[in-house]
Design an enzyme around this catalytic site. Structure first.
Site, PDB file in Angstrom:
ATOM      1  N   SER A   1       0.807  -1.217   0.000  1.00  0.00           N
ATOM      2  CA  SER A   1       0.000   0.000   0.000  1.00  0.00           C
ATOM      3  C   SER A   1       0.845   1.274   0.000  1.00  0.00           C
ATOM      4  O   SER A   1       1.912   1.336   0.626  1.00  0.00           O
ATOM      5  CB  SER A   1      -0.864  -0.012   1.267  1.00  0.00           C
TER       6      SER A   1
ATOM      7  N   GLU B   1       0.137   3.650   1.738  1.00  0.00           N
ATOM      8  CA  GLU B   1       0.187   4.074   3.149  1.00  0.00           C
ATOM      9  C   GLU B   1       1.599   3.883   3.720  1.00  0.00           C
ATOM     10  O   GLU B   1       1.953   4.503   4.716  1.00  0.00           O
ATOM     11  CB  GLU B   1      -0.802   3.261   3.985  1.00  0.00           C
TER      12      GLU B   1
ATOM     13  N   TYR C   1      -1.581   0.286  10.704  1.00  0.00           N
ATOM     14  CA  TYR C   1      -1.840  -0.370   9.416  1.00  0.00           C
ATOM     15  C   TYR C   1      -0.637  -0.192   8.479  1.00  0.00           C
ATOM     16  O   TYR C   1      -0.156  -1.158   7.873  1.00  0.00           O
ATOM     17  CB  TYR C   1      -3.103   0.230   8.778  1.00  0.00           C
TER      18      TYR C   1
END
Ligand code: NAP
Ligand code: GDD
Length: 329
Positions: free
Chosen positions: A125, A127, A149
């Site tokens: 990801s 992220e 996460y």
């Protein structure tokens, strides 16, 4: 010729449903890993459910993953399952670590133990870039995750690279920027906004409460992004790729566009609510997808304006039919 076999974890999620559809179209025999729940949640795959072999398993349970890989004997494994909602990762950091980080290692172990010539895709990801060190972000950009996460995804990325280097496994990490669709979960901001605007238009709600309107994301279409996952596994050599559109927009622009599609003035309805602010934010994401373009030939077909319009129209249609069902019953 025998059909190619693919095992998809996270089958019931947004990406799992689009990827399974895509693989069926390519002539694959598709196996999907589904965790047990007290009620069936096959909403996103009900139209293709009969064409897929459903296997029971959980990322937290090593034996179930080994059994699933042994039963499917896949040529390709797509590991899409995860606790994927960023705010929930502060509330449940241990579960997030178990599923989103260690779950990747358990899937890799399952593949390694059962057979070594399976190709493995890990759903990494953007992220991971978090507090970005450069803009736009490419495969060479260092990581600085901003949530449990994001930290878990960094583990998933590096354990994938490590298994590739340790065991000569064909394992790739696809670093995907945000991708959305009418099947997006209702808690993610794009769907929350398109569903919220449709509810207001239909008289089902009178406000929409949101957090940070200044955050910027590179929003693409899930259907385009799952195609890139497959393309990565068709290469001769395993390599990691960044996938995104290369354009970035703020949450404020998203809201303006979605409400504008329904001739609504968003400023009359959107309320900022600090409950939706995060302990640490990712302010800006935008991909440099040039490696995917030149090596995979991948390009997005749906851009921001059309994506949001598609989602608003789908939410209006779905809520509209629910309303007329209720009225006629
Ligand atoms: P999603 O809609 O939240 O789907 C997640 C899937 O994982 C669901 O099928 C869920 O099953 C399953 N799952 C969760 N915990 C599990 C466990 N312990 N064992 C087995 N299955 C479990 O996510 P998505 O948007 O499709 O994303 C797919 C993957 O890509 C995720 O790994 C996500 O982190 C990653 N990713 C997504 C984006 C994006 O913008 N969408 C961008 C980059 C990376 P249930 O249905 O039972 O809950
Ligand atoms: N969810 C949500 N709800 N987000 C809001 C809200 C709100 O009410 N108001 C503002 N936002 C902002 C968030 O603070 C964030 O900056 C941005 O909208 C996007 O939030 P999400 O849609 O929840 O997605 P995300 O970027 O945190 O994570 C998604 O994309 C990642 C890839 O970059 C998820 O799909 C992750 O699983 C994925 O890895």
């Amino acid at each position: 010729m025998a059909k190619k076999r693919a095992l998809v974890t996270g089958l019931t999620g947004q990406d799992g449903s689009y990827l399974a559809e895509f693989l069926l179209e390519q002539g694959y025999e598709v196996f999907g890993l589904v965790r047990r729940s007290s009620t069936v949640n096959f909403e996103r795959i009900s139209h293709i459910q009969d064409k897929i072999h459903i296997l029971s398993g959980d990322l937290l349970d090593q034996n179930s993953l080994i059994s699933a890989v042994a039963e499917a004997e896949p040529d390709e494994v797509y590991n899409l399952a995860a606790q994927s909602f960023v705010p929930a990762s502060w509330g449940q950091p241990v579960l997030t670590g178990e599923a989103t980080a260690l779950g990747v290692m358990r899937m890799l172990e399952a593949v390694r133990r059962v057979r070594l010539d399976t190709k493995f895709y890990q759903a990494s990801s953007s992220e991971m870039f978090g507090k970005v060190r450069e803009t736009p972000q490419s495969e060479a950009t260092p990581f600085h995750p901003r949530s449990p996460y994001g930290v878990a995804k960094v583990y998933g990325h590096w354990i994938t690279v490590n298994y590739r280097e340790s065991y000569d496994l064909f394992a790739v990490s696809g670093i995907l920027f945000n991708h959305e669709s009418p099947r997006r979960g209702l808690e993610f901001v794009t769907r929350k906004v398109t569903d919220g605007a449709a509810r207001i238009k239909l008289g089902l709600a009178d406000e929409l409460r949101l957090g940070n309107l200044d955050a910027r994301r590179d929003w693409g279409f899930a259907g385009d992004h799952v195609r890139a996952m497959w393309m990565m596994l068709q290469r001769d050599e395993p390599q990691d790729y960044v996938i995104g559109t290369g354009a970035t927009h703020s949450v404020r622009e998203l809201v303006e566009l979605a409400f504008g599609c329904l001739d609504l003035d968003w400023q009359k309805f959107v309320v900022q609510d600090e409950r939706f602010l995060r302990p640490a934010e990712v302010d800006l994401l935008v991909a440099d997808p040039s490696k995917a373009k030149s090596e995979l030939g991948w390009e997005p077909t749906v851009h921001f304006e059309n994506l949001i319009r598609m989602m608003v129209e789908a939410d209006m249609k779905a809520l509209g039919s629910k309303l007329s069902e209720q009225r006629s019953s």
